[in-house]
Scaffold this motif. Structure first.
Motif: not given
Lengths: 382, 382, 382, 382
Positions: D87-102
């Protein structure tokens, strides 16, 4: 220590507030006026310097001949102001602004400033970017050098070159002292040639630049710091000098020459002499190693561009119509290398006074001197 | 935008915290590593550069490939650290400190730093004043140039001189791009001669300095300000460049030459071309007028002294006994002009990124770009 | 944006230099004079307020009714000065300094300042620590609020308490507008009682403190930052308010009450309304969440101590002889809560104008407004 | 002295770089860890505090148990990190960002930060605005208090109120020392009641705020300055304390009470005692007069709002859909008044250490102490 200057070239007056001087420092208007007068000298200066005869008035921070510890406020009236009261009025007016600047001068802030602020009249840019502002810096610098003097620090300067003519040598501190204040350049022949070049340029409606050397004597080793880039004195002095309107380059010590020769020839060996402490047979590093004063003379060269306001002006472009024209003329100097040296002294003094403040702390001059005395003994016992 | 660096030359790692980047800026470790690798190149570098292969780790402020708007923290491990764990340990030790520096190196912070801090072992001074710290600056600068790239700003550099050999000319931006990264000097013959000089110096246990040119392309006019001395970009860039350990002089544009000739020849006339806007047939002022970018290429020359750590060391004096000796040796480079150019690029990038932040405000890259776009249109409609 | 003030209570004048305003901002002496006049009002003010009738003079940075982009310099003459010319002269004098302060006033800087500077006469301390200096802040604040007004930001204030009497409620912005400027306290009975208390204190040679509320309306959400402690607006506003000489506490929103009740009752739920965007049914947080404006009214309470200069003075000790005595008397006010609110408005305005400058960048008002307009649209489209 | 912190709540680690400490200051990881441990205590803390057991690692600026004079870098790993690496990785990811705060939490930076940065997922805001960041401040503060300790300055604190229950009195320094670190509140009955309230709130999924008192003993008179608003210690301490995430008000001394009573009762008379010097029978001003320390205990009250992350969350609005919902839940504490006092101590220590640095200058602890000793003698001889 920090300061803000305000004032336009043809406004009512220049003002500078200098915050952070210790209390108890003797400071007289004469101390400042003496420096302001030096700044008005120089072969090749324009008519304005005769009008001005700058005089400072303290309105805050100095009482009964000494600093109070509060911010020092200095005002320097513009004698010229009476001819500009309408053009430079603070109040709104129904008339169109007088004396617009529509043909920007190459080398000046005119064009870049107008683009930045979205203006087709550069009067407001000219008024603030004018070198007149350096009088306020010299005033602040005069207070700073008064502080430095309390610690045995002395500042001198000379002209190293004017246009194509160079001084025969880069002089020692003492050799700067007896030079002609109208053209303080070492070497009689060179000074004479420089004078001739300036007068010739003036006659041709042209201008000249040159270079100056500021020397500071009596600095203790240990001012500045290697610990973080923005505390290094080389950078801080560099900023101060390169912020002078005419300045375009800065050299510390004999950097130009040092960059062309091997380290074995151009670094300054470390010797020792009983009583005198560490000694350096040479000073190519100009008194700074690792961003820190090393106890040698501080030697700072500033390179000045030719004055950008020409009587026979350069090609320019009208800010509104975009038509070609000749750049704006404004009463000006043919060469500002001589006052440039005085301004460089002032800027160096301001940086160094701040460095003394950081190293020795203290709120009163007495406290600051006590701390300085302690450090001197530490050095002696090293 | 502001940043603090930490780290010793032989400590565990370098760290830099860079505060003030907008959110949403794409930033990869590869962006930084590419710059770190450039800094390790250069004819005449010491053995250490092979050990290192610097790699950055982001530990804060970058998430999923973009800045978050929080402070960016970058760590650069010192690969050499494993041989220094005891000497550089944070914990107290009963052993006397290892590898003391008792014979200060001329040209370095060693002596001035020891006097300043009252030390007879300069190890702590050397460790922090070492040019190793510039890797942290290059890392911060890599983030800054990533920001600038989003606004079409590009930075390049080359070597102008090494010791006594000078490049035939001061190249244009494009001409910097194809140069050999191990010695990016214009002119094949000159580059070859420079390489020879460096290798000769190395063999002789000696060192060389030189000069470098940084060119920045794509800057909008109007960055910086004429309004107060400490907001002028010339001064701020000057501080940044003169804070580089090897730097002893800074020149903007062709200042040296400009100081020797009349204003009529050395100032850059102002033309105009439909579509292109204001044009300048020359750029002797190096892209800065009145402390403000004028839309031309920014051209910054840095003069570097010879490396002060010599394999055949200079005369020095023992800090404790005051006996004459030879200066401390520490693994080092024979010439750092090539990495010096990379560090100068980084420092310029940091100042310019801050200037973009001041001019365009904004918290996210999107907001900053919107403001920039608005200003571009203002310039077009001028 | 930054500013320096200078000036002594009985010196010739106060001066303030305000650096960093955009160009093109309409600014009249009347804008400043209006605020200076408000600062002179208030039940319980001393005789001096009648002498003064402060009037500003712009000497720099304002031309033809608009800011130039250069530093703005404002002078406010001290009408009282003519009686103090010798005592407060900048020049040295053979006479002993007039009107020494030897019996320091409890609650003032007198004693701490004398110890700090090593003085047995506190005149220099009194002259600078006097609340007279706040007139310079109000002048700077008037320029700042002129800038804020260009972005639809309005500032009002009222008195919440005087000594033991408290306003019945903490009013909304609108309810501050019609209050009596001599005692702008909500609730007729409470205001009447407060007036009585002040006059009673004055008759008794005593003084009173109290508390004030500053409300700012029209701020966009997103000013300040959560990203670093010293960029948070709560802290920056707190510093600005606590630096007011009379201030000893600051409360944001309903912090005192909020600290006594559960989170479920004291936090402000987040609603939404088509067209209006996010809505908050309450505003206990006073317009700041996470150090950032949230679009609600900014509500800042300042608590003021009683004026430390008493007509029936407190016990003190002679700085020289160390004998017991009565504290120094100097013409003063019995209650400064009313002007305290005006100064608090000014300090808040200065912090907020700086925050607008940081968020929206720009050199001219037109550019700043364009950027602001872009952000407003971003908010609308959120 | 200055410092930058970096790090996200669930990132790999927190980092702080502290620049400006003198060399030669003894500093151990244990000094910092002791303070970090204090910050993790407190009735009503969430589960996270058990996971963490924060430990510092020095990576720069400390060698062999002493500061080097270079920037000190401290890392505090987040033990929790292993669950957040993707969730907190510095690298880009193809996954949507984890644990969004909405669903933004009222009282937090969530909503204001998302509006500011143009985000519909507040994860990046939460991660940086989280109070986790205060661990980095406590680490920096631990170094600052180590410096202060070298000058005989001690810092203690206690809880003055929790929700509706208040301590019977505001204790003296000594009375803070023996209090229960889990709830250091004077008065056994009050402490017991406070504990009950917190546990009750937790059970109810609610939160509580309160107030804390920091006391500093051993400060010399004369720190800070009356000479310019931004050098006053009241304002600087106010900024530091109000920048604590939970803080919403700050009171110096007994300001609240002092504002309700006449000056004759609430100012602190100035006495004198042979040997002890000036004496004050009371300390309602909390150790600061005119922005300067006066030699009495410094007493600073901070008012904390209830924790904004509730287990039974408040009404909120979805950032994307704008639909009503319940605010985001994140593992959290029910009451942070106890750690709030520790953070307040740290922030006060940082401001005071900086003030010692300014007053006494010096590069090494030895030099700083020599200057301090000189000032002490000056005070004794006053």
């Amino acid at each position: 220590m920090r300061f803000l200057t305000a004032g336009e070239s043809h406004g009512k007056e220049l003002t500078v507030i200098l915050e952070g001087l210790p209390s108890g420092l003797p400071l007289l208007a004469a101390d400042v006026d003496g420096q302001l007068a030096r700044r008005q000298l120089g072969v090749g200066r324009g008519a304005r310097q005769k009008i001005e005869s700058d005089r400072v008035e303290f309105t805050a921070g100095v009482r009964l001949g000494e600093t109070t510890g509060g911010p020092v406020c200095m005002r320097i009236p513009n004698k010229d102001w009476k001819s500009w009261t309408e053009i430079m009025a603070a109040e709104p007016s129904d008339e169109p602004p007088g004396r617009p600047l529509t043909l920007p001068r190459p080398g000046h802030a005119d064009l870049a400033g107008c683009l930045k602020h979205g203006l087709h009249d550069g009067r407001n840019i000219l008024e603030r970017s004018s070198a007149r502002e350096t009088a306020a810096r010299v005033a602040a610098g005069a207070a700073a050098r008064r502080l430095l003097a309390a610690f045995g620090v002395e500042i001198a300067s000379c002209v190293l070159s004017v246009g194509s003519v160079r001084a025969a040598e880069r002089p020692a501190f003492e050799n700067c002292l007896g030079l002609d204040p109208e053209l303080p350049m070492p070497g009689e022949a060179e000074a004479e040639e420089a004078r001739r070049l300036i007068l010739e340029a003036r006659k041709a409606g042209d201008t000249l630049g040159g270079s100056t050397l500021v020397i500071v004597r009596g600095l203790l080793p240990g001012l500045g710091s290697h610990a973080h880039w923005d505390r290094r004195l080389d950078g801080r002095l560099g900023q101060a000098l390169l912020s002078i309107p005419s300045a375009k380059a800065v050299e510390i010590g004999d950097a130009m020459e040092a960059s062309t020769k091997p380290g074995s020839e151009m670094l300054d060996p470390i010797g020792y002499e009983e009583g005198a402490g560490f000694t350096r047979p040479s000073n190519r590093m100009g008194g700074l190693e690792g961003g820190i004063t090393n106890g040698e003379e501080l030697r700072l060269v500033t390179i000045h561009k030719p004055v950008p306001t020409l009587i026979r002006p350069l090609p320019s472009t009208h800010l509104g119509t975009k038509e070609a024209g000749k750049a704006h003329k404004e009463r000006s100097d043919s060469c500002v290398v001589v006052p440039g040296a005085v301004v460089a002294e002032a800027m160096a003094a301001l940086v160094l006074a701040a460095a003394y403040g950081e190293k020795f702390g203290g709120d009163s001059l007495a406290e600051m001197k006590r701390n300085w005395e302690g450090y001197r003994k530490q050095l002696e016992a090293f």
